[in-house]
Design a protein around this motif. Structure first.
Motif, PDB file in Angstrom:
ATOM      1  N   LYS A  14       0.687  -1.120   0.071  1.00 19.35           N
ATOM      2  CA  LYS A  14      -0.051  -0.100   0.042  1.00 19.35           C
ATOM      3  C   LYS A  14       0.789   1.210  -0.004  1.00 19.35           C
ATOM      4  CE  LYS A  14      -4.285  -1.662   2.052  1.00 19.35           C
ATOM      5  NZ  LYS A  14      -5.141  -1.704   3.303  1.00 19.35           N
ATOM      6  N   SER A  15       2.047   1.384   0.746  1.00 19.90           N
ATOM      7  CA  SER A  15       2.813   2.435   0.772  1.00 19.90           C
ATOM      8  C   SER A  15       3.681   2.488  -0.453  1.00 19.90           C
ATOM      9  CB  SER A  15       3.915   2.181   1.858  1.00 19.90           C
ATOM     10  OG  SER A  15       3.362   2.148   3.189  1.00 19.90           O
ATOM     11  N   LEU A  16       3.965   1.837  -1.339  1.00 20.15           N
ATOM     12  CA  LEU A  16       4.482   1.650  -2.584  1.00 20.15           C
ATOM     13  C   LEU A  16       3.648   2.045  -3.506  1.00 20.15           C
ATOM     14  CD1 LEU A  16       7.027  -1.646  -2.866  1.00 20.15           C
ATOM     15  CD2 LEU A  16       7.615   0.857  -2.633  1.00 20.15           C
ATOM     16  N   ASN A  17       2.314   1.660  -3.390  1.00 22.17           N
ATOM     17  CA  ASN A  17       1.339   2.022  -4.355  1.00 22.17           C
ATOM     18  C   ASN A  17       1.012   3.640  -4.144  1.00 22.17           C
ATOM     19  OD1 ASN A  17       1.042  -0.453  -5.770  1.00 22.17           O
ATOM     20  ND2 ASN A  17      -0.783  -0.882  -4.609  1.00 22.17           N
ATOM     21  N   ALA A  18       0.922   3.920  -2.857  1.00 21.36           N
ATOM     22  CA  ALA A  18       0.614   5.524  -2.741  1.00 21.36           C
ATOM     23  C   ALA A  18       1.908   6.180  -3.081  1.00 21.36           C
ATOM     24  CB  ALA A  18       0.421   5.881  -1.215  1.00 21.36           C
ATOM     25  N   LEU A  19       3.054   5.789  -3.034  1.00 18.57           N
ATOM     26  CA  LEU A  19       4.587   6.533  -3.231  1.00 18.57           C
ATOM     27  C   LEU A  19       4.408   6.492  -4.894  1.00 18.57           C
ATOM     28  CD1 LEU A  19       6.940   7.821  -2.473  1.00 18.57           C
ATOM     29  CD2 LEU A  19       8.211   5.554  -2.791  1.00 18.57           C
ATOM     30  N   LEU A  20       3.912   5.417  -5.578  1.00 16.81           N
ATOM     31  CA  LEU A  20       4.111   5.370  -7.211  1.00 16.81           C
ATOM     32  C   LEU A  20       3.097   6.381  -7.289  1.00 16.81           C
ATOM     33  CD1 LEU A  20       4.481   1.744  -7.812  1.00 16.81           C
ATOM     34  CD2 LEU A  20       5.926   3.580  -8.399  1.00 16.81           C
ATOM     35  N   LEU A  21       1.888   6.482  -6.965  1.00 18.41           N
ATOM     36  CA  LEU A  21       0.935   7.144  -7.389  1.00 18.41           C
ATOM     37  C   LEU A  21       1.345   8.917  -7.172  1.00 18.41           C
ATOM     38  CD1 LEU A  21      -2.295   7.720  -8.471  1.00 18.41           C
ATOM     39  CD2 LEU A  21      -2.938   7.590  -6.114  1.00 18.41           C
ATOM     40  N   THR A  22       1.848   8.971  -6.098  1.00 18.92           N
ATOM     41  CA  THR A  22       2.280  10.580  -5.959  1.00 18.92           C
ATOM     42  C   THR A  22       3.423  10.828  -6.929  1.00 18.92           C
ATOM     43  OG1 THR A  22       1.807  10.198  -3.377  1.00 18.92           O
ATOM     44  CG2 THR A  22       3.553  11.896  -4.119  1.00 18.92           C
ATOM     45  N   GLY A  23       4.418  10.128  -7.146  1.00 21.43           N
ATOM     46  CA  GLY A  23       5.445  10.126  -8.119  1.00 21.43           C
ATOM     47  C   GLY A  23       4.726  10.461  -9.559  1.00 21.43           C
ATOM     48  N   PHE A  24       3.924   9.825  -9.903  1.00 21.75           N
ATOM     49  CA  PHE A  24       2.971   9.685 -11.146  1.00 21.75           C
ATOM     50  C   PHE A  24       2.515  11.060 -11.312  1.00 21.75           C
ATOM     51  CE2 PHE A  24      -0.731   9.280 -13.747  1.00 21.75           C
ATOM     52  CZ  PHE A  24      -0.209   8.870 -15.066  1.00 21.75           C
ATOM     53  N   LEU A  26       3.177  13.720  -9.694  1.00 20.30           N
ATOM     54  CA  LEU A  26       4.091  14.935  -9.795  1.00 20.30           C
ATOM     55  C   LEU A  26       4.783  14.888 -11.310  1.00 20.30           C
ATOM     56  CD1 LEU A  26       6.040  14.598  -6.317  1.00 20.30           C
ATOM     57  CD2 LEU A  26       4.708  16.498  -7.256  1.00 20.30           C
ATOM     58  N   ALA A  27       5.089  13.759 -11.779  1.00 16.69           N
ATOM     59  CA  ALA A  27       5.622  13.834 -13.070  1.00 16.69           C
ATOM     60  C   ALA A  27       4.621  14.423 -14.014  1.00 16.69           C
ATOM     61  CB  ALA A  27       5.918  12.322 -13.494  1.00 16.69           C
ATOM     62  N   MET A  28       3.265  13.987 -13.926  1.00 14.31           N
ATOM     63  CA  MET A  28       2.212  14.724 -14.851  1.00 14.31           C
ATOM     64  C   MET A  28       2.367  15.860 -14.779  1.00 14.31           C
ATOM     65  SD  MET A  28       1.389  12.350 -17.005  1.00 14.31           S
ATOM     66  CE  MET A  28       0.007  13.241 -17.696  1.00 14.31           C
ATOM     67  N   PHE A  29       2.330  16.483 -13.560  1.00 18.13           N
ATOM     68  CA  PHE A  29       2.230  17.901 -13.069  1.00 18.13           C
ATOM     69  C   PHE A  29       3.400  18.701 -13.813  1.00 18.13           C
ATOM     70  CE2 PHE A  29       3.303  21.745 -10.766  1.00 18.13           C
ATOM     71  CZ  PHE A  29       2.112  22.424 -10.779  1.00 18.13           C
TER      72      PHE A  29
END
Length: 188
Positions: A14-24, A26-29
């Motif tokens: 769950k932590s990794l998924n949240a981290l990946l979603l946050t990174g995605f 930020l990359a899109m922004f």
């Protein structure tokens, strides 16, 4: 596998998924911001140009021009059209033709050809001296007022005070001449 290990693994996932979603996100922004910066740089490149007739400096970009640029180019076009002799009319009208817009070419080119033939046939020379300019930057219009002196053969005609309106188009870094018309009534 023990229950505690499963809970730890699930929590890590769950932590990794949240981290990946946050990174995605930020990359899109970042991509959107960078695309905006690139687009602005592409459409707003400024450069200083030296016109054929120099009277003042001006700056243009791919998207817009300043009033000084329109004024100087309108004067240049008017001088190409109005400062002619039977020997120079073909060359000057050819040069003017390079700036005529594709949208008005079919109207202006025949008029210029007919006018050039008349100038040569009747041995007409003219000289236009600009005394006043008015620029409507938002409409791409420049009004030139001045004195037009003409000679037919060796006979000088009476000088006349005239005004011309030059309609210009500026798209994607390219200036085009739409029309150059003498106005009979004084437009305020």
């Amino acid at each position: 596998m023990h229950i505690s290990n499963k809970v730890d693994l699930l929590s890590i996932t769950k932590s990794l998924n949240a981290l990946l979603l946050t990174g995605f996100c930020l990359a899109m922004f970042s991509n959107v911001v960078l695309a905006g910066i690139v687009w602005k740089a592409y459409t707003q490149k400024s450069r200083t140009i030296t016109p054929p007739v120099i009277s003042q400096a001006f700056t243009v970009s791919d998207g817009e021009v300043d009033a000084a640029y329109l004024e100087q180019m309108a004067e240049y076009f008017a001088l190409l059209k109005l400062n002619v002799t039977p020997g120079s009319v073909d060359r000057q009208y050819k040069q003017l033709g390079h700036y005529i817009s594709e949208t008005t070419w079919h109207q202006m080119q025949p008029l210029l050809s007919e006018e050039a033939a008349t100038i040569k046939r009747q041995n007409i020379s003219s000289q236009f001296t600009v005394t006043k300019t008015q620029v409507a930057l938002d409409k791409g219009l420049v009004k030139l007022t001045g004195t037009l002196k003409k000679h037919v053969g060796k006979r000088a005609l009476e000088p006349e005070n005239v005004s011309y309106v030059v309609a210009l188009s500026y798209e994607e870094g390219l200036l085009s001449l739409l029309t150059l018309k003498k106005i009979n009534k004084e437009v305020k």
